[in-house]
Design an enzyme around this catalytic site. Structure first.
Site, PDB file in Angstrom:
ATOM      1  N   THR A 180      -5.069   4.938   7.461  1.00 58.48           N
ATOM      2  CA  THR A 180      -5.910   3.968   6.575  1.00 58.48           C
ATOM      3  C   THR A 180      -5.374   2.532   7.010  1.00 58.48           C
ATOM      4  O   THR A 180      -5.934   1.544   6.450  1.00 58.48           O
ATOM      5  CB  THR A 180      -5.659   4.217   5.104  1.00 58.48           C
ATOM      6  N   ALA A 181      -4.605   2.532   8.122  1.00 57.82           N
ATOM      7  CA  ALA A 181      -4.406   1.123   8.662  1.00 57.82           C
ATOM      8  C   ALA A 181      -5.069   0.787   9.681  1.00 57.82           C
ATOM      9  O   ALA A 181      -6.300  -0.163   9.349  1.00 57.82           O
ATOM     10  CB  ALA A 181      -2.951   1.491   9.205  1.00 57.82           C
ATOM     11  N   ILE A 194       0.756  -1.269   0.090  1.00 54.58           N
ATOM     12  CA  ILE A 194       0.053   0.019   0.124  1.00 54.58           C
ATOM     13  C   ILE A 194       0.778   1.330  -0.221  1.00 54.58           C
ATOM     14  O   ILE A 194       0.598   2.164  -0.771  1.00 54.58           O
ATOM     15  CB  ILE A 194      -0.967   0.190   1.169  1.00 54.58           C
ATOM     16  N   ASP A 198      -9.602   6.991   8.338  1.00 58.01           N
ATOM     17  CA  ASP A 198     -10.404   5.762   7.518  1.00 58.01           C
ATOM     18  C   ASP A 198     -10.754   4.807   8.632  1.00 58.01           C
ATOM     19  O   ASP A 198     -11.722   3.952   8.499  1.00 58.01           O
ATOM     20  CB  ASP A 198      -9.932   5.216   6.418  1.00 58.01           C
ATOM     21  N   HIS A 249     -14.192   3.459   7.196  1.00 53.98           N
ATOM     22  CA  HIS A 249     -13.300   2.075   6.889  1.00 53.98           C
ATOM     23  C   HIS A 249     -13.621   1.538   5.643  1.00 53.98           C
ATOM     24  O   HIS A 249     -14.107   0.359   5.502  1.00 53.98           O
ATOM     25  CB  HIS A 249     -13.401   1.118   8.168  1.00 53.98           C
ATOM     26  N   GLU A 283     -15.336   0.482  16.030  1.00 57.27           N
ATOM     27  CA  GLU A 283     -15.857   0.602  14.832  1.00 57.27           C
ATOM     28  C   GLU A 283     -17.061  -0.244  15.037  1.00 57.27           C
ATOM     29  O   GLU A 283     -17.141  -1.296  15.493  1.00 57.27           O
ATOM     30  CB  GLU A 283     -15.067   0.046  13.710  1.00 57.27           C
TER      31      GLU A 283
END
Length: 305
Positions: free
Chosen positions: A227-228, A153, A253, A277, A258
């Site tokens: 974004t990890a 990534i 993200d 996410h 969550e």
């Protein structure tokens, strides 16, 4: 052997149906993404393989699934949802999927970077409320992007950022080289980066990696992109730094909890851009992801491991 996709949302169920149409695999789909861990023993029946998108698989629950031998997790971050070592002690193997969405996640990181630099989220919210809200921006050309963790990534993000005229530096726990990227110490990266983007797997070593002390070392007013996994950042320290302006903006993200709870402090800050996410959610990445999961199932059925 039989496999069950235990928590398929509408999108992933459709992709699975499409790919299964050309394959003879004993894979069933439970089209209820809202199942709870306690539902698993009743769902599994005689399934020896489960495909899991986002449902936790506690070791105590897995013990109640008499025939369960394999968990195919849709992604790399299985440790956020289960304990692979404890499951292994119970004779259950955990299989993960790498690389399926490198481009999709990198594009999300770069998009959050641009949205953060331009304050698009805050202006959008203000204009929808009838306010002509104008904000100054950070011009990214010529600025430095620091990548913490350097896998597929991060390599894609480096390619995109270089194309935008940014200098790219990186830190990785093991030595690496990559064209156009300067690898530096973590201290140098934090001090010099106008944008810091996190690309670490979550494990015992990386939980809370971006600590209060490391956040204090960041360049004042810099942008943080994650974004990890949410837990790689000390959330309270990040919130304090955002409130003080030491972190100028965060594009997030992923979160420690969550779905993000209603009224969470991060939703109250104007200098945060939020994404649910969803970095990996593109048709191309979904096809890669489900294709790899079915390949795992095919191999397990053929070899038993």
């Amino acid at each position: 052997m039989r496999a069950l996709f235990v928590d398929a949302n509408e999108t992933l169920a459709a992709v699975t149906d499409k790919l299964l149409a050309s394959q003879k695999l004993p894979v069933s789909i439970n089209r209820n993404p809202s199942i709870k861990p306690d539902d698993l023993p009743g769902l599994l029946s005689d399934a020896e393989i489960i495909i899991v998108d986002h449902t936790a698989v506690p070791s105590a629950i897995a013990e109640k699934c008499a025939k369960l031998k394999h968990v195919v997790f849709l992604g790399t971050g299985a440790r956020s949802y289960m304990n692979p070592e404890e499951l292994a002690e119970r004779g259950i193997s955990v299989h993960t999927i790498k690389g399926y969405g490198d481009t999709a996640v990198a594009e999300c990181a770069i998009a959050l970077m641009w949205a953060s630099a331009r304050n698009f989220g805050e202006m959008d919210r203000g204009m929808r409320e009838g306010n002509w809200l104008r904000r100054d921006a950070m011009q990214l050309t010529g600025k430095t992007l620091g990548l913490i963790g350097f896998g597929g990534i991060a390599a894609e993000a480096a390619r995109m950022a270089a194309g935008c005229g940014m200098k790219v530096i990186a830190w990785n726990r093991t030595p690496k080289t990559h064209p156009g990227v300067e690898f530096v110490s973590l201290e140098k990266l934090l001090a010099e980066s106008h944008v810091v983007s996190l690309h670490l797997l979550l494990n015992d070593e990386t939980k809370g990696f971006l600590s209060r002390e490391r956040i204090a070392q960041m360049r004042p007013g810099s942008i943080l992109i994650n974004t990890a996994r949410g837990a790689v950042v000390d959330e309270d320290a990040m919130l304090d730094a955002l409130r003080s302006g030491h972190i100028g903006h965060a594009g997030l993200d992923v979160f420690t909890v969550e779905p993000l709870p209603a009224g969470h402090p991060v939703t109250k800050l104007p200098n945060v851009t939020l994404s649910a996410h969803s970095a990996f959610r593109t048709p191309e990445a979904s096809d890669n992801l489900i294709g790899a999961a079915l390949d795992h199932c095919r191999r397990i059925i053929a070899t038993g491991k």
